[in-house]
Design an enzyme around this catalytic site. Structure first.
Site, short mmCIF file in Angstrom:
data_model
loop_
_atom_site.label_atom_id
_atom_site.label_comp_id
_atom_site.label_asym_id
_atom_site.label_seq_id
_atom_site.Cartn_x
_atom_site.Cartn_y
_atom_site.Cartn_z
N ASP A 300 0.87 -1.17 0.00
CA ASP A 300 0.00 0.00 0.00
C ASP A 300 0.91 1.23 0.00
OD1 ASP A 300 -2.16 1.66 -0.05
OD2 ASP A 300 -3.22 0.73 1.59
C1 NOJ Z 1 -4.01 3.92 0.07
C2 NOJ Z 1 -5.20 3.01 0.20
O1 NOJ Z 1 -5.14 2.31 1.43
C3 NOJ Z 1 -5.32 2.02 -0.94
O2 NOJ Z 1 -6.50 1.29 -0.78
C4 NOJ Z 1 -5.26 2.73 -2.25
O3 NOJ Z 1 -5.47 1.83 -3.29
C5 NOJ Z 1 -3.91 3.43 -2.35
N1 NOJ Z 1 -3.81 4.41 -1.29
C6 NOJ Z 1 -3.71 4.12 -3.69
O4 NOJ Z 1 -4.48 5.22 -3.80
#
Ligand code: NOJ
Length: 766
Positions: A300
């Site tokens: 993430d």
């Molecule tokens: C953080 C989020 O937790 C995740 O779900 C998301 O896909 C990414 N950012 C990218 O934006």
């Protein structure tokens, strides 16, 4: 690091690099063994040519800076990113969109780097793209797997037309905690429903052939247990037992893997002391080991760096080592792999095979997407014009929106509203809001583009309709990265105007709930009642007119005990996306008979959270004349609305519940049938639900577990016989070693229209 939005050098790169798009090579057929072999041969061949830096480059994902979905580093890294693209040190970019922009970055990667490896372009296509579908939790309330699959397909068609070929969805995190803001992005609290929906969404995004230009790879996230963040607080510690991990958290991820999802994303949380980005147990042992997952894992956003803040890695070097070794194949905007990994390999600290494994996975997916054949296949400007905001997408999201609505209460059949000669007062800060119904994941959509409830209701011209907002829910405007400021200042003249129209009305429709940016990432709440001045507004209106239909717009279960006690009709209208107002108006006026059922329990108050239908019995489950039994002294154990609850304008009767046989062996498939009759005046649909209870087991089992459901359309007066099948898959469970077992003994089987059904029968596994 502070969240802010920046322009990228790539916003004008499209102009600099503009050139003709090559044709699409379509195959329209699923991948066969020979194709797999040929891809594998090409990947191995390419691997032999790659330097360590180029391999690390494939494991590096940069943000494009158009839409920022995480904290942006303070230093301006755009120039550096461009240089890295030219060197072939970038495997993927996220948040680059629009065919020109995608073409711009792709052109650098393909034409200026030594090996010309194309980029995968990722984006959070969570519930639609430009044309927004209901938030995922709302879609889950439809229990309509075909519709959910179609919604993901529609989103993929629109997103791919803007150059995107990878979505960071579906989020398959099970959560039992309505305080957690991200429950809006999942399928609710149940692993069985969650698994079916995970499969439907993966199939919808990925379609039947990834090499088509309108299919995109999906991503099962967040692996794993993010939905169990302590106290519902975002990004928090997770400490759960093995039984919950294996039986509740992991099944939807396994279902996604079985549906051939191409990517997984790990998460921000730690699990039982190990931040999951660095968890070999989850990524190597379970995902890539037991489940044999052959796609790749992306971190993430900067979660590899966060190993340091968790106190798990002492610096970036160690963070890179831990994450890569644990099986995190790609670093999302963390800059850790690109800075540290090559040297770690050269120093013999990380084995080159780890890089090879990750790169092999990433390159294979690029081949499967057809990017090596045509890196610009998602860059057709004509198709972009045709697809974005296409009427068929609006039709599709309207259909999904109607299916997602849940009728929570309808005393005295106040609903549906009469279509003529009624004075309707429409009141509430969300009643004419065109922004909030878009939800929080709508970065490719334009603000204020939802059809408001007011606009939707205006279409029904037989009644007189007046509108007053009464109060403001928030102060000013709010953006994706900002905190919502709730308004606490009562404007007497506004509220008086609302009371005046209410006094004079036959029926009052009140649209209350949460702002679209009160749920989603980074948006946990400790109070889950109606925010701001809304409860006050509701009670004031109730003083002058009790004929109220409350329409909720919200991204999580709310605690609305007062409303349930006093308001005759309550409609759960979630955040339904672009077509919100039309969907709600059609339901209020009876042009659509609601059939949604809650995918998540609604508590009486926040103190009951976590509350869920598949709880364990405890050793003292029964009410006693003394206090020493499992309960609260200040509220009931039961929720306000249970999982699976939802009414219709019609009524349904269950009869002739039959388990065909009584004693079964573990390998039998058991047939269960039940007759359902539509006993009301309206044609409608009922979600027939089947639950089991394994009465005695080596690891205690929940009091009920959903193990089957069917959405049954029934005309008024019609009866249908519904058949369910139970096999080892449904009757078994995971023990604390993670092994799936079935134990002999007695089971109860329940059938009905909600998890609180008591219509049951028994079977025995011998
Ligand atoms: C953080 C989020 O937790 C995740 O779900 C998301 O896909 C990414 N950012 C990218 O934006």
């Amino acid at each position: 690091m502070k969240p802010k939005v920046r322009k990228s050098i790539f916003t004008y790169s499209a102009v600099l690099f503009l050139f003709g798009c090559s044709g699409n090579k379509l195959t329209n057929k699923p991948m066969i063994e020979t194709e797999k072999k040929s891809i594998s041969a090409k990947v191995e061949n390419l691997l032999t040519k790659m330097t360590i830096e180029e391999k690390v480059g494939q494991m590096n994902q940069y943000n494009g800076f158009w839409d920022v979905t995480g904290p942006v580093p303070e230093d301006d890294t755009s120039q550096l990113k461009l240089e890295h693209l030219k060197k072939g040190w970038v495997g993927s970019m996220l948040n680059v969109r629009g065919t020109e922009n995608v073409r711009g970055v792709q052109k650098v990667a393909v034409e200026e780097s030594r090996l010309g490896i194309p980029l995968i372009i990722g984006f959070d296509v969570i519930h639609g793209y430009k044309t927004l579908s209901p938030i995922p939790l709302a879609e889950a309330a439809s229990w309509d797997l075909k519709a959910i699959e179609k919604s993901a397909r529609t989103a993929a068609i629109e997103a791919s037309a803007e150059g995107i070929n990878w979505t960071f969805a579906p989020m398959v995190d099970i959560s039992r905690d309505a305080r957690w803001g991200r429950v809006m992005e999942g399928a609710g609290e149940d692993p069985y429903l969650g698994s079916k929906i995970a499969t439907a969404r993966v199939n919808g995004f990925q379609g039947d052939d990834l090499s088509k230009p309108n299919t995109i790879i999906a991503c099962a996230k967040h692996f794993a247990a993010y939905g169990f963040s302590e106290a519902g607080k975002e990004y928090n510690t997770v400490d759960i037992g093995k039984s919950t991990l294996y039986n509740i958290v992991l099944p939807p991820f396994k279902a996604a893997a079985e549906a051939n999802v191409k990517t997984f994303m790990n998460s921000f949380n730690e699990l039982n002391g190990v931040p999951v980005t660095g968890s070999s147990f989850l990524q190597r042992e379970i995902l890539k080991g037991k489940w044999n997952f052959d796609g790749f894992v992306v971190s993430d956003w900067a979660s590899i760096n966060e190993l340091i803040f968790w106190g798990h890695a002492k610096d970036k070097k160690e963070a890179a080592k831990i994450a890569a070794t644990a099986g995190s194949d790609m670093d999302m905007e963390g800059n850790v792999y690109i800075k540290e990994l090559a040297q770690l390999v050269k120093d013999g600290i990380v084995k080159e095979e780890i890089l090879d494994d990750a790169v092999r996975r990433i390159l294979t997916v690029k081949h499967e997407l057809g990017l090596f054949d045509d890196p610009y296949k998602y860059c057709d400007a004509e198709n972009e014009k045709e697809q974005i905001g296409n009427q068929t997408h609006h039709d599709a999201v309207l259909d999904m929106a109607k299916k997602s609505i849940v009728l929570l209460k309808n005393d005295g059949n106040l609903l549906p509203l009469k279509k003529e000669n009624q004075k309707i007062a429409l009141i509430g800060p969300l009643a004419n809001d065109k922004n909030s119904p878009l939800g929080s994941w709508r970065i490719a959509s334009d603000d204020n583009t939802a059809v408001s409830v007011y606009e939707g209701m205006k279409k029904y011209k037989g009644n007189s309709l007046s509108f007053e907002k009464g109060i403001d829910l928030i102060e000013g405007n709010v953006a994706f990265t900002q905190e919502v400021k709730i308004n606490t200042t009562l404007n007497t003249s506004e509220i008086n105007k609302a009371i005046a129209i209410a006094k004079n009305a036959d029926v009052v429709v009140m649209v209350l709930g949460e702002h679209g940016f009160q749920s989603g990432e980074g948006r946990s709440r400790t109070e889950i009642g109606l925010p701001g001045l809304q409860q006050q507004l509701l009670e004031k209106v109730y003083e002058v007119n009790k004929n109220i239909v409350l329409v909720l717009n919200n991204g999580r279960p709310l605690a609305i005990e007062w409303a349930d006690k006093n308001i005759p009709a309550i409609v759960e209208g979630w955040q339904l996306g672009t077509q919100t107002g039309h969907a709600i108006a059609e339901v209020l006026y009876g042009d659509y008979n609601p059939s949604g059922k809650l995918p998540m329990t609604f508590p009486r108050n926040v103190g009951q959270v976590p509350i869920y239908y598949n709880y364990k019995s405890t050793g003292r489950p029964n009410k006693e004349p003394h206090v020493f039994w499992s309960h609260y002294i200040d509220t009931e154990n039961s929720p306000l609305y249970p999982f699976g609850h939802g009414l219709s304008y019609s009524t349904f009767k269950y009869d002739n519940f039959t388990i065909h046989g009584k004693n079964f062996s573990a390998n039998d498939t058991i047939k269960v049938t039940v007759d359902i009759t539509n006993t009301g005046d309206y044609d409608g649909k009922e979600v027939a639900q089947l639950y089991i209870r394994d009465l005695f087991a080596s690891v205690t089992r929940p009091v009920k577990e959903l193990k089957g459901f069917e959405l049954v359309p029934l005309k008024s007066g019609e009866t249908k016989t519904i058949e369910f099948k139970l096999s080892k898959n449904e009757l078994g469970f995971y023990n604390n070693n993670g092994d799936f077992i079935i134990e002999s003994g007695d089971f109860e089987v329940f059938v009905g229209g909600s998890s609180n059904t008591i219509f049951k029968s028994k079977l025995t596994v011998i």
